[in-house]
Design a protein around this motif. Structure first.
Motif, mmCIF file in Angstrom:
data_model
loop_
_atom_site.group_PDB
_atom_site.id
_atom_site.type_symbol
_atom_site.label_atom_id
_atom_site.label_comp_id
_atom_site.label_asym_id
_atom_site.label_seq_id
_atom_site.Cartn_x
_atom_site.Cartn_y
_atom_site.Cartn_z
ATOM 1 N N ALA A 45 0.825 -1.215 0.000
ATOM 2 C CA ALA A 45 0.000 0.000 0.000
ATOM 3 C C ALA A 45 0.858 1.264 0.000
ATOM 4 C CB ALA A 45 -0.952 0.010 1.197
ATOM 5 N N ARG A 46 2.138 1.135 0.349
ATOM 6 C CA ARG A 46 3.038 2.295 0.304
ATOM 7 C C ARG A 46 3.373 2.677 -1.130
ATOM 8 N NH1 ARG A 46 6.316 -0.576 4.445
ATOM 9 N NH2 ARG A 46 5.378 0.024 6.418
ATOM 10 N N ALA A 47 3.212 1.752 -2.042
ATOM 11 C CA ALA A 47 3.585 2.000 -3.434
ATOM 12 C C ALA A 47 2.395 2.407 -4.303
ATOM 13 C CB ALA A 47 4.246 0.753 -4.012
ATOM 14 N N TRP A 48 1.194 2.410 -3.745
ATOM 15 C CA TRP A 48 -0.004 2.712 -4.523
ATOM 16 C C TRP A 48 -0.565 4.064 -4.141
ATOM 17 C CZ3 TRP A 48 -2.669 -2.031 -2.006
ATOM 18 C CH2 TRP A 48 -2.134 -3.211 -2.506
ATOM 19 N N SER A 49 -1.261 4.673 -5.074
ATOM 20 C CA SER A 49 -2.196 5.727 -4.693
ATOM 21 C C SER A 49 -3.437 4.989 -4.215
ATOM 22 C CB SER A 49 -2.558 6.610 -5.890
ATOM 23 O OG SER A 49 -1.470 7.419 -6.249
ATOM 24 N N CYS A 50 -3.959 5.394 -3.075
ATOM 25 C CA CYS A 50 -5.119 4.727 -2.497
ATOM 26 C C CYS A 50 -6.207 5.739 -2.177
ATOM 27 C CB CYS A 50 -4.760 4.023 -1.187
ATOM 28 S SG CYS A 50 -3.611 2.668 -1.354
ATOM 29 N N VAL A 51 -7.442 5.297 -2.284
ATOM 30 C CA VAL A 51 -8.580 6.046 -1.762
ATOM 31 C C VAL A 51 -9.098 5.201 -0.608
ATOM 32 C CG1 VAL A 51 -10.891 6.948 -2.239
ATOM 33 C CG2 VAL A 51 -9.115 7.053 -4.005
ATOM 34 N N TYR A 52 -9.331 5.853 0.527
ATOM 35 C CA TYR A 52 -9.728 5.115 1.716
ATOM 36 C C TYR A 52 -10.913 5.783 2.399
ATOM 37 C CZ TYR A 52 -7.163 8.815 4.112
ATOM 38 O OH TYR A 52 -6.735 10.043 4.557
ATOM 39 N N VAL A 53 -11.655 4.984 3.152
ATOM 40 C CA VAL A 53 -12.716 5.511 4.011
ATOM 41 C C VAL A 53 -12.449 4.979 5.412
ATOM 42 C CG1 VAL A 53 -15.183 5.628 4.498
ATOM 43 C CG2 VAL A 53 -14.398 5.553 2.128
ATOM 44 N N LEU A 54 -12.244 5.926 6.340
ATOM 45 C CA LEU A 54 -12.054 5.571 7.744
ATOM 46 C C LEU A 54 -13.401 5.390 8.404
ATOM 47 C CD1 LEU A 54 -9.521 8.249 9.012
ATOM 48 C CD2 LEU A 54 -9.008 5.935 8.303
ATOM 49 N N ARG A 55 -13.415 4.542 9.384
ATOM 50 C CA ARG A 55 -14.580 4.383 10.259
ATOM 51 C C ARG A 55 -14.042 4.488 11.673
ATOM 52 N NH1 ARG A 55 -17.626 0.735 13.146
ATOM 53 N NH2 ARG A 55 -19.857 0.901 12.824
ATOM 54 N N ARG A 56 -14.480 5.527 12.390
ATOM 55 C CA ARG A 56 -14.003 5.739 13.753
ATOM 56 C C ARG A 56 -14.962 5.134 14.765
ATOM 57 N NH1 ARG A 56 -11.534 11.649 14.639
ATOM 58 N NH2 ARG A 56 -13.199 11.594 16.171
ATOM 59 N N GLY A 57 -14.445 4.857 15.948
ATOM 60 C CA GLY A 57 -15.244 4.274 17.006
ATOM 61 C C GLY A 57 -16.384 5.155 17.470
ATOM 62 N N ASP A 58 -16.272 6.479 17.227
ATOM 63 C CA ASP A 58 -17.340 7.391 17.636
ATOM 64 C C ASP A 58 -18.426 7.526 16.570
ATOM 65 O OD1 ASP A 58 -16.008 8.931 15.740
ATOM 66 O OD2 ASP A 58 -15.421 10.510 17.126
ATOM 67 N N GLY A 59 -18.336 6.721 15.483
ATOM 68 C CA GLY A 59 -19.380 6.707 14.467
ATOM 69 C C GLY A 59 -19.120 7.577 13.257
ATOM 70 N N TRP A 60 -18.094 8.414 13.295
ATOM 71 C CA TRP A 60 -17.785 9.291 12.169
ATOM 72 C C TRP A 60 -16.970 8.563 11.114
ATOM 73 C CZ3 TRP A 60 -20.151 13.850 11.789
ATOM 74 C CH2 TRP A 60 -20.670 14.416 12.951
ATOM 75 N N ALA A 61 -17.102 9.007 9.874
ATOM 76 C CA ALA A 61 -16.331 8.461 8.757
ATOM 77 C C ALA A 61 -15.531 9.593 8.122
ATOM 78 C CB ALA A 61 -17.257 7.826 7.719
ATOM 79 N N TYR A 62 -14.516 9.223 7.362
ATOM 80 C CA TYR A 62 -13.689 10.200 6.656
ATOM 81 C C TYR A 62 -13.170 9.534 5.399
ATOM 82 C CZ TYR A 62 -9.859 13.349 5.535
ATOM 83 O OH TYR A 62 -9.010 14.219 4.886
ATOM 84 N N CYS A 63 -13.207 10.240 4.290
ATOM 85 C CA CYS A 63 -12.677 9.727 3.026
ATOM 86 C C CYS A 63 -11.472 10.562 2.629
ATOM 87 C CB CYS A 63 -13.746 9.798 1.933
ATOM 88 S SG CYS A 63 -13.160 9.178 0.336
ATOM 89 N N GLY A 64 -10.421 9.884 2.149
ATOM 90 C CA GLY A 64 -9.229 10.592 1.708
ATOM 91 C C GLY A 64 -8.493 9.797 0.650
ATOM 92 N N GLU A 65 -7.415 10.403 0.154
ATOM 93 C CA GLU A 65 -6.545 9.702 -0.786
ATOM 94 C C GLU A 65 -5.105 9.958 -0.352
ATOM 95 O OE1 GLU A 65 -4.264 10.995 -3.185
ATOM 96 O OE2 GLU A 65 -4.678 13.050 -2.688
#
Length: 181
Positions: A88-108
């Motif tokens: 994953a260090r060699a790729w461009s990635c798009v990710y979606v986080l899921r936090r324990g408090d219920g919030w999400a975050y999308c990034g690249e």
């Protein structure tokens, strides 16, 4: 404002910025708006629904990624105590986080491990220790970083449309992505 927090801007400045944004008519502030700067609760300060299960977020990433890239992208999940695969260090990635408090975050990112570490540190400061993510790889031949930024914008719009509580949705406004646009 998530970027400001990640870059070390003081919590006081970020809270004041959120409060000022909340005062602008027709503006929805996505994320936590501290009650100290509000006279009455706003919909943005309360989670109405939690982020969906990680597998559902992975499926959303794959479906939007397949439309954007023209093929089904490689996808993965990083659970709370796990680290991303070394590749994953060699790729461009798009990710979606899921936090324990219920919030999400999308990034690249081009360094999923480093970025996930930064998000986990921020979450700990905010009292939410559990951070996990789903991600897809965007190969260089598929457009690399420019295509990843365009895909990130599409995913954020899809998450918003589905009513998923996002820490920040501002990158959905991005429309210029270099050669992949």
């Amino acid at each position: 404002l998530q970027t400001a927090t990640d870059m070390g801007v003081s919590d006081e400045v970020v809270r004041r910025s959120q409060a000022l944004l909340a005062q602008i008519p027709e503006t929805v502030v996505v994320g936590k708006t501290p009650p100290a700067f509000q006279e009455k609760p706003s919909p943005a300060s309360t989670i109405l629904a939690e982020a969906p299960p990680l597998e559902s977020l992975r499926e959303l990433l794959v479906s939007v990624g397949a439309l954007e890239l023209g093929s089904v992208p490689e996808a993965g999940i990083v659970h709370v105590d796990d680290v991303p695969p070394p590749a994953a260090r060699a790729w461009s990635c798009v990710y979606v986080l899921r936090r324990g408090d219920g919030w999400a975050y999308c990034g690249e990112t081009d360094d999923l491990g480093g970025r996930l570490g930064a998000h986990r540190a921020t979450a700990v400061r905010e009292g939410s220790n559990d951070v996990e993510c789903a991600f897809i790889a965007v190969p260089r031949e598929g457009g690399g970083k420019s295509r990843a930024r365009a895909l990130e914008s599409r995913v954020i719009r899809k998450l918003k449309a589905e009513g998923i509580p996002l820490l920040s949705g501002s990158d959905a406004r991005n429309t210029s992505f270099g050669s992949a646009a």
